[in-house]
Design a protein around this motif. Sequence first.
Motif, mmCIF file in Angstrom:
data_model
loop_
_atom_site.group_PDB
_atom_site.id
_atom_site.type_symbol
_atom_site.label_atom_id
_atom_site.label_comp_id
_atom_site.label_asym_id
_atom_site.label_seq_id
_atom_site.Cartn_x
_atom_site.Cartn_y
_atom_site.Cartn_z
ATOM 1 N N PRO B 221 0.706 -1.356 0.217
ATOM 2 C CA PRO B 221 0.240 0.048 -0.020
ATOM 3 C C PRO B 221 0.735 1.397 0.322
ATOM 4 O O PRO B 221 0.334 2.382 -0.402
ATOM 5 C CB PRO B 221 -0.891 -0.172 1.334
ATOM 6 C CG PRO B 221 0.043 -1.063 2.010
ATOM 7 C CD PRO B 221 0.808 -1.939 1.095
ATOM 8 N N LYS B 222 1.944 1.103 0.334
ATOM 9 C CA LYS B 222 3.078 2.128 0.440
ATOM 10 C C LYS B 222 3.620 2.732 -1.155
ATOM 11 O O LYS B 222 4.136 4.006 -1.202
ATOM 12 C CB LYS B 222 4.066 2.102 1.151
ATOM 13 C CG LYS B 222 3.806 1.908 2.707
ATOM 14 C CD LYS B 222 5.027 1.978 3.523
ATOM 15 C CE LYS B 222 5.994 0.560 3.800
ATOM 16 N NZ LYS B 222 5.029 -0.583 4.036
ATOM 17 N N GLN B 302 -6.409 -4.302 6.142
ATOM 18 C CA GLN B 302 -5.808 -3.030 5.979
ATOM 19 C C GLN B 302 -6.890 -1.674 5.611
ATOM 20 O O GLN B 302 -7.520 -1.958 4.709
ATOM 21 C CB GLN B 302 -4.730 -2.904 5.020
ATOM 22 C CG GLN B 302 -3.636 -1.622 5.352
ATOM 23 C CD GLN B 302 -2.309 -2.016 4.646
ATOM 24 O OE1 GLN B 302 -2.067 -2.611 3.537
ATOM 25 N NE2 GLN B 302 -1.080 -1.728 5.216
ATOM 26 N N GLU B 304 -6.572 2.290 4.334
ATOM 27 C CA GLU B 304 -5.777 3.225 3.795
ATOM 28 C C GLU B 304 -6.481 4.382 2.966
ATOM 29 O O GLU B 304 -7.111 4.134 2.025
ATOM 30 C CB GLU B 304 -4.556 2.740 2.992
ATOM 31 C CG GLU B 304 -3.476 3.437 3.363
ATOM 32 C CD GLU B 304 -2.573 3.687 1.915
ATOM 33 O OE1 GLU B 304 -1.461 4.546 1.768
ATOM 34 O OE2 GLU B 304 -2.875 2.700 0.961
ATOM 35 N N GLN B 305 -6.213 5.527 3.441
ATOM 36 C CA GLN B 305 -6.731 6.714 2.847
ATOM 37 C C GLN B 305 -5.898 7.053 1.557
ATOM 38 O O GLN B 305 -4.581 7.235 1.785
ATOM 39 C CB GLN B 305 -6.737 7.988 3.914
ATOM 40 C CG GLN B 305 -7.712 9.105 3.246
ATOM 41 C CD GLN B 305 -7.791 9.994 4.119
ATOM 42 O OE1 GLN B 305 -7.996 9.923 5.390
ATOM 43 N NE2 GLN B 305 -8.732 11.138 3.666
#
Lengths: 237, 356
Positions: B221-222, B302, B304-305
């Motif tokens: 996700p990064k 997870q 995540e915005q």
Amino acid sequence: MLVDTFSTQWLSELDLSAIYLTLKLAGLTTLILLIISPPLAWWLARSKRFFRPFVESLVALPLVLPPTVLGFYLLLSFSPDSYLGAFWLQMTGSGLAFSFSGLLIASIIYSLPFVVQPLQSAFVNLDKNYLEVASTLGFSRSKTFYKVVLPMTLPSFIIAGALGFAHTIGEFGVVLMIGGNIPGETQVLSIALFDHVETLQYEQAHILSFSLLAFSMVLLMFIYGVLQKRQKRLYDA
Amino acid sequence: MLNKVPVQQLEFQLKKDKLFDFSGTIILQGICGVFGDSGAGKTSLVRALIGLDDDYSGNVSFAGEVWQGTNYFLKTEQRRVGMVFQEPRLFPHLDALGNLKIAKHKNSLYTIKQLAKALDFENLLNKKSIALSGGQKQRIAIARAILTAPKLLIMDEPLSSLDKHSRALLLPFIKQLAQQIPILYITHSMQELFYLATNMLLINNGSVEAIGEPLRLFLDPKLSLAKHAHSGLLLTVDSLTWDDQNAMLQGKVDGQAIYLAIANTRQEQSLQIKVESKDVIIATQPFMNSSLQNCLTTTIEQIEQISASHILLTLFLGEQRLQAKITIKSLHQLQLEVGQVVFSYVKAVSIIGELP
């Protein structure tokens, strides 16, 4: 037989030798120009050096200058008092001024832009993508030139050669300045024609003039024929 | 029959003004995808790598041979790399055969005849290159690059403008070819990437963002991948059976049933599907009355915005993962949190299968 009758009737021995000399001069000039012009044109088309415009102007000078100006400077540099003239005399044992060799050097300089410019514009327009392909195919510089650049710009080579040839045939001012009028050595067609007119041999002048006119017309038709074919090819592609 | 190519390493640090700053070390075995948005610098990177652009500073070495270093620059023609450009670039003054003959190296693994057969251009050899279609030209351009016996083959979106026939022919061929010649394959197609590549270089904003196995990078996700239009994951569907009554293919994703509306032409037991994160609908209770067919029970792994209004959920299926893009409003309304079990309805899938 036919040629003999023709020549004895229409063209004097001197005229024939002038025609032969002219063709020899134009042929040799074109040959040498076709050897030295491609690298020069390539450099002019691709180089980013700051002095490129200077070299480009130098090459184009004969287009602008009156031939007599060029002839005058050449005459000075051909004299045995100048470095070039003295060097030539030492190397060959004969002077450059009023010689065929001098005429040849002058013609090369005088016709240079006519050969360089068509090649330069062809090289500028040559798609860089094909040169990149050539390098990814592992082609050496000479293989790239002979297998890619030359075939893709062949019409421009033909035009450049024909223009150089035609322009040399038509030169007058430079020849007059540095060649003089020595039959068999420097008396080219245009000079011979001038001679005929001066001595009021109008019939001879007519014959020479018309031959030159017809020849030039045929050559130009050939050049523009090649151009048309190239345009068609570009259109097809 | 095929020998595995020795593992080769490509190492580079390349910099150009403030525009590009690429660095990385890739193990080249099989196909390494070069993936990224258009304008990210994929083509710029490979052009710099093989020396077509010489205004980069830095160094490049391949398989122990230095290609570029301080005051050293090996010309492209001496690097023995094959390149397939986005457009075919066949020499217009030669016919197809001429284009191939001019490139043929004595060490080439294939003959012109073999390639003509494999890439189906046997009857095109005597045609002028301007008489060929885009797909035909590109097949010949690929053959031309292979004939130079390259130590590394670079393909810059070779299939992007091709017809279906050419793509179907080329993809398996390229995959097989990579067992003999390492390939760097530029693409912005996720399907091509997953079909071909075992390794990938992620290019973003003029630099190398990540290097690694495609699925792993897509799950991270990064990375910029998650925030882009291509976010959406691949799932393997197994235990395929044909449901005659409904004329649909039935299969299982991590043990859960899924129906696929595709023709029953497959012999395989499993296939891959791509589920776009925008095509996943989240529910905390099963829908009773809806046309949605495929419901998977998942655990939120997870949250995540990814923008001011949107959230990306990573959903765990048991072994595989799904992603769902929902609004922050929905997140609050459903009161979702990590570890929670939710129902994921899959609105649409695209079939990866054998070929994109």
